[in-house]
Design a protein around this motif. Sequence first.
Motif, PDB file in Angstrom:
ATOM      1  N   LEU A  97     -22.898   1.083 -21.562  1.00 29.17           N
ATOM      2  CA  LEU A  97     -22.410  -0.071 -20.997  1.00 29.17           C
ATOM      3  C   LEU A  97     -22.896   0.124 -19.315  1.00 29.17           C
ATOM      4  CD1 LEU A  97     -18.767  -1.190 -22.306  1.00 29.17           C
ATOM      5  CD2 LEU A  97     -20.872  -2.305 -22.274  1.00 29.17           C
ATOM      6  N   LYS A  98     -22.485   1.214 -18.913  1.00 30.09           N
ATOM      7  CA  LYS A  98     -22.936   1.357 -17.426  1.00 30.09           C
ATOM      8  C   LYS A  98     -24.565   1.425 -17.091  1.00 30.09           C
ATOM      9  CE  LYS A  98     -22.049   2.496 -13.192  1.00 30.09           C
ATOM     10  NZ  LYS A  98     -21.629   1.404 -12.370  1.00 30.09           N
ATOM     11  N   ASP A  99     -25.255   1.819 -17.969  1.00 28.04           N
ATOM     12  CA  ASP A  99     -26.803   1.988 -18.037  1.00 28.04           C
ATOM     13  C   ASP A  99     -27.130   0.376 -18.155  1.00 28.04           C
ATOM     14  OD1 ASP A  99     -26.600   4.590 -17.614  1.00 28.04           O
ATOM     15  OD2 ASP A  99     -27.392   5.156 -19.656  1.00 28.04           O
ATOM     16  N   ALA A 100     -26.632  -0.410 -19.106  1.00 28.68           N
ATOM     17  CA  ALA A 100     -27.036  -1.752 -19.278  1.00 28.68           C
ATOM     18  C   ALA A 100     -26.780  -2.437 -18.230  1.00 28.68           C
ATOM     19  CB  ALA A 100     -26.720  -2.012 -20.492  1.00 28.68           C
ATOM     20  N   GLY A 101     -25.425  -2.278 -17.595  1.00 32.42           N
ATOM     21  CA  GLY A 101     -24.926  -3.031 -16.515  1.00 32.42           C
ATOM     22  C   GLY A 101     -25.660  -3.052 -15.243  1.00 32.42           C
ATOM     23  N   THR A 123     -30.460 -14.551 -16.506  1.00 35.62           N
ATOM     24  CA  THR A 123     -31.146 -13.163 -16.716  1.00 35.62           C
ATOM     25  C   THR A 123     -30.090 -11.933 -17.003  1.00 35.62           C
ATOM     26  OG1 THR A 123     -32.825 -13.886 -15.108  1.00 35.62           O
ATOM     27  CG2 THR A 123     -32.644 -11.618 -15.512  1.00 35.62           C
ATOM     28  N   PHE A 124     -29.237 -11.914 -16.293  1.00 27.98           N
ATOM     29  CA  PHE A 124     -28.025 -10.799 -16.441  1.00 27.98           C
ATOM     30  C   PHE A 124     -27.671 -10.814 -17.935  1.00 27.98           C
ATOM     31  CE2 PHE A 124     -23.555  -9.536 -16.611  1.00 27.98           C
ATOM     32  CZ  PHE A 124     -23.838  -8.334 -16.267  1.00 27.98           C
ATOM     33  N   GLU A 125     -27.419 -11.929 -18.243  1.00 35.80           N
ATOM     34  CA  GLU A 125     -27.097 -11.894 -19.928  1.00 35.80           C
ATOM     35  C   GLU A 125     -27.895 -11.708 -20.991  1.00 35.80           C
ATOM     36  OE1 GLU A 125     -25.724 -15.926 -21.509  1.00 35.80           O
ATOM     37  OE2 GLU A 125     -23.683 -15.131 -21.608  1.00 35.80           O
ATOM     38  N   ASP A 126     -29.077 -11.890 -20.616  1.00 39.33           N
ATOM     39  CA  ASP A 126     -30.326 -11.749 -21.329  1.00 39.33           C
ATOM     40  C   ASP A 126     -30.613 -10.356 -21.363  1.00 39.33           C
ATOM     41  OD1 ASP A 126     -32.498 -12.652 -22.946  1.00 39.33           O
ATOM     42  OD2 ASP A 126     -33.820 -12.078 -21.501  1.00 39.33           O
ATOM     43  N   SER A 127     -30.479  -9.789 -20.323  1.00 44.86           N
ATOM     44  CA  SER A 127     -30.851  -8.014 -20.004  1.00 44.86           C
ATOM     45  C   SER A 127     -29.802  -7.398 -21.015  1.00 44.86           C
ATOM     46  CB  SER A 127     -30.726  -7.738 -18.529  1.00 44.86           C
ATOM     47  OG  SER A 127     -31.158  -6.383 -18.570  1.00 44.86           O
ATOM     48  N   LEU A 128     -28.621  -7.883 -20.802  1.00 39.95           N
ATOM     49  CA  LEU A 128     -27.464  -7.036 -21.520  1.00 39.95           C
ATOM     50  C   LEU A 128     -27.710  -7.281 -23.136  1.00 39.95           C
ATOM     51  CD1 LEU A 128     -23.961  -8.251 -19.791  1.00 39.95           C
ATOM     52  CD2 LEU A 128     -25.219  -5.920 -19.902  1.00 39.95           C
ATOM     53  N   ARG A 129     -27.998  -8.491 -23.469  1.00 41.27           N
ATOM     54  CA  ARG A 129     -28.364  -8.583 -25.051  1.00 41.27           C
ATOM     55  C   ARG A 129     -29.381  -7.794 -25.518  1.00 41.27           C
ATOM     56  NH1 ARG A 129     -27.564 -14.270 -24.024  1.00 41.27           N
ATOM     57  NH2 ARG A 129     -29.744 -14.471 -23.858  1.00 41.27           N
ATOM     58  N   HIS A 130     -30.624  -7.547 -24.678  1.00 36.41           N
ATOM     59  CA  HIS A 130     -31.803  -6.690 -25.181  1.00 36.41           C
ATOM     60  C   HIS A 130     -31.350  -5.124 -24.699  1.00 36.41           C
ATOM     61  CE1 HIS A 130     -33.989 -10.473 -24.653  1.00 36.41           C
ATOM     62  NE2 HIS A 130     -34.796 -10.058 -25.305  1.00 36.41           N
ATOM     63  N   ASN A 131     -30.572  -4.781 -23.900  1.00 34.28           N
ATOM     64  CA  ASN A 131     -30.268  -3.442 -23.699  1.00 34.28           C
ATOM     65  C   ASN A 131     -29.342  -2.729 -24.467  1.00 34.28           C
ATOM     66  OD1 ASN A 131     -32.257  -2.661 -21.747  1.00 34.28           O
ATOM     67  ND2 ASN A 131     -31.341  -3.827 -20.366  1.00 34.28           N
ATOM     68  N   LEU A 132     -28.355  -3.796 -25.281  1.00 32.13           N
ATOM     69  CA  LEU A 132     -27.218  -3.224 -25.965  1.00 32.13           C
ATOM     70  C   LEU A 132     -27.259  -3.448 -27.615  1.00 32.13           C
ATOM     71  CD1 LEU A 132     -24.354  -3.827 -23.361  1.00 32.13           C
ATOM     72  CD2 LEU A 132     -25.582  -1.705 -24.107  1.00 32.13           C
ATOM     73  N   GLY A 133     -28.469  -4.443 -27.659  1.00 34.80           N
ATOM     74  CA  GLY A 133     -28.452  -4.805 -29.175  1.00 34.80           C
ATOM     75  C   GLY A 133     -27.524  -5.943 -29.594  1.00 34.80           C
TER      76      GLY A 133
END
Length: 165
Positions: free
Chosen positions: A34-38, A69-79
């Motif tokens: 979570l920290k890395d993806a955040g 963009t924030f939400e999209d990045s979370l989706r991609h980085n956390l599956g």
Amino acid sequence: MDYIIKLAFVLLIFVYSWFFQIQNQEWDTLRGMLKDAGNVAVHDAAQEMDEAARAQGRLIIDPVQAYATFEDSLRHNLGLGNDLSPKVGSRFREKVKIVKFEIVDESKEVSFPLLYEDRKYGITKYIQGPSVIAVIETKHPVLIARTKMQEAITVPAVQEYKYNK
């Protein structure tokens, strides 16, 4: 018979301790993810500048585009899926929630450096320029049911622009 009861008790304590350790390790792993993806997501969101304002020499982050963009990045980085629920094969078992998303920039008529404080999430930081501040959380992994409910894993992230002086 006394020996078997003692052995069963020791085995029960061992298994309980083992599950407790696995649960703590899973918490640690999920928090790290979570920290890395955040951190990556707030960095990506901070890149969404209002180009018209930037042409006039002001750093203003477009809030709608930055959140997307924030939400999209979370989706991609956390599956995660579109609603931030875990996809099949994801390490997460529970939905990830965006509990805070805030932009502090020149559109708010603030002067930098600025002491930013949010006591609810334990964020205190001098920010040097326009920033994106976010907090994400998910439920604590549970392998052993206990009487006390574990608090959610909550992770803050801050990305700021620093002015050159």
